[in-house]
Design a protein around this motif. Structure first.
Motif, PDB file in Angstrom:
ATOM      1  N   VAL A 278      -1.936   8.384   1.685  1.00 57.58           N
ATOM      2  CA  VAL A 278      -1.990   9.809   1.382  1.00 57.58           C
ATOM      3  C   VAL A 278      -2.561  10.498   2.615  1.00 57.58           C
ATOM      4  O   VAL A 278      -3.681  10.225   3.032  1.00 57.58           O
TER       5      VAL A 278
ATOM      6  N   GLN B 124       3.593   4.809  -8.175  1.00 58.68           N
ATOM      7  CA  GLN B 124       3.566   5.118  -6.747  1.00 58.68           C
ATOM      8  C   GLN B 124       3.695   6.610  -6.459  1.00 58.68           C
ATOM      9  O   GLN B 124       3.134   7.107  -5.496  1.00 58.68           O
TER      10      GLN B 124
ATOM     11  N   GLU C  40       1.173  16.181  -1.015  1.00 61.44           N
ATOM     12  CA  GLU C  40       1.724  15.791  -2.315  1.00 61.44           C
ATOM     13  C   GLU C  40       2.573  14.528  -2.231  1.00 61.44           C
ATOM     14  O   GLU C  40       2.681  13.784  -3.188  1.00 61.44           O
ATOM     15  N   THR C  41       3.183  14.287  -1.092  1.00 62.60           N
ATOM     16  CA  THR C  41       4.102  13.163  -0.928  1.00 62.60           C
ATOM     17  C   THR C  41       3.366  11.950  -0.372  1.00 62.60           C
ATOM     18  O   THR C  41       2.750  12.039   0.690  1.00 62.60           O
ATOM     19  N   PRO C  42       3.407  10.822  -1.074  1.00 65.74           N
ATOM     20  CA  PRO C  42       2.760   9.626  -0.523  1.00 65.74           C
ATOM     21  C   PRO C  42       3.533   9.084   0.678  1.00 65.74           C
ATOM     22  O   PRO C  42       4.744   9.242   0.788  1.00 65.74           O
TER      23      PRO C  42
ATOM     24  N   THR D 105       5.048   6.076   2.718  1.00 69.96           N
ATOM     25  CA  THR D 105       5.547   4.734   2.412  1.00 69.96           C
ATOM     26  C   THR D 105       5.185   3.763   3.525  1.00 69.96           C
ATOM     27  O   THR D 105       4.584   4.142   4.531  1.00 69.96           O
TER      28      THR D 105
ATOM     29  N   GLU E  52       0.831  -1.207   0.000  1.00 72.35           N
ATOM     30  CA  GLU E  52       0.000   0.000   0.000  1.00 72.35           C
ATOM     31  C   GLU E  52       0.862   1.252   0.000  1.00 72.35           C
ATOM     32  O   GLU E  52       2.051   1.211   0.322  1.00 72.35           O
ATOM     33  N   ARG E  53       0.250   2.358  -0.346  1.00 70.83           N
ATOM     34  CA  ARG E  53       0.811   3.689  -0.123  1.00 70.83           C
ATOM     35  C   ARG E  53      -0.301   4.500   0.519  1.00 70.83           C
ATOM     36  O   ARG E  53      -1.484   4.275   0.274  1.00 70.83           O
TER      37      ARG E  53
ATOM     38  N   ASN F  75       2.348   8.978  -8.088  1.00 66.79           N
ATOM     39  CA  ASN F  75       1.113   9.679  -8.437  1.00 66.79           C
ATOM     40  C   ASN F  75      -0.091   9.255  -7.610  1.00 66.79           C
ATOM     41  O   ASN F  75      -1.219   9.563  -7.980  1.00 66.79           O
ATOM     42  N   VAL F  76       0.136   8.591  -6.506  1.00 70.40           N
ATOM     43  CA  VAL F  76      -0.964   8.140  -5.659  1.00 70.40           C
ATOM     44  C   VAL F  76      -1.728   9.330  -5.094  1.00 70.40           C
ATOM     45  O   VAL F  76      -2.960   9.316  -5.035  1.00 70.40           O
ATOM     46  N   SER F  77      -1.049  10.400  -4.710  1.00 75.67           N
ATOM     47  CA  SER F  77      -1.736  11.575  -4.164  1.00 75.67           C
ATOM     48  C   SER F  77      -2.613  12.229  -5.226  1.00 75.67           C
ATOM     49  O   SER F  77      -3.699  12.720  -4.915  1.00 75.67           O
TER      50      SER F  77
ATOM     51  N   LYS G 246      -5.583   4.953   2.272  1.00 71.94           N
ATOM     52  CA  LYS G 246      -4.670   3.904   1.823  1.00 71.94           C
ATOM     53  C   LYS G 246      -5.064   3.466   0.416  1.00 71.94           C
ATOM     54  O   LYS G 246      -6.243   3.304   0.116  1.00 71.94           O
TER      55      LYS G 246
END
Length: 92
Positions: free
Chosen positions: A17, A79, A26-28, A30, A14-15, A81-83, A45
């Motif tokens: 936000v 990963q 902006e940063t996912p 980890t 998962e990542r 671009n998840v946000s 998630k």
């Protein structure tokens, strides 16, 4: 209760936000154990495992013969671009 709700875990598949008062970071986030401010920050998630889509189509060729096609599409999320994904989902 407040102390327990301030910790969250992101799995390796998962990542996360993090959003503070609805403003999406902006940063996912980890994988691992993380801390958030309860009632102010929320975590969304997103599963980043590779996914599979199977399909079957039938159509006719130019000389009116039936053609059958089975296909498989493998896809996964970028990963970084998840946000952006979460931002676009919130707008809908």
């Amino acid at each position: 209760m407040v102390i327990l709700s301030s910790f969250y875990v992101i799995k390796s598949t998962e990542r996360g936000v993090l959003s503070t008062f609805g403003k999406i970071s902006e940063t996912p986030v980890t994988d691992g154990l993380h801390v958030k401010i309860p009632f102010i920050q929320t975590i969304n998630k997103v599963n980043i495992q590779q996914k599979k889509f199977d399909g079957h189509e039938s159509s006719y060729t130019r000389d009116v013969q039936t053609s059958e096609v089975d296909y498989t599409i493998n896809y996964d999320l970028v990963q970084a671009n998840v946000s952006n994904l979460i931002k676009n989902m919130v707008k809908c």
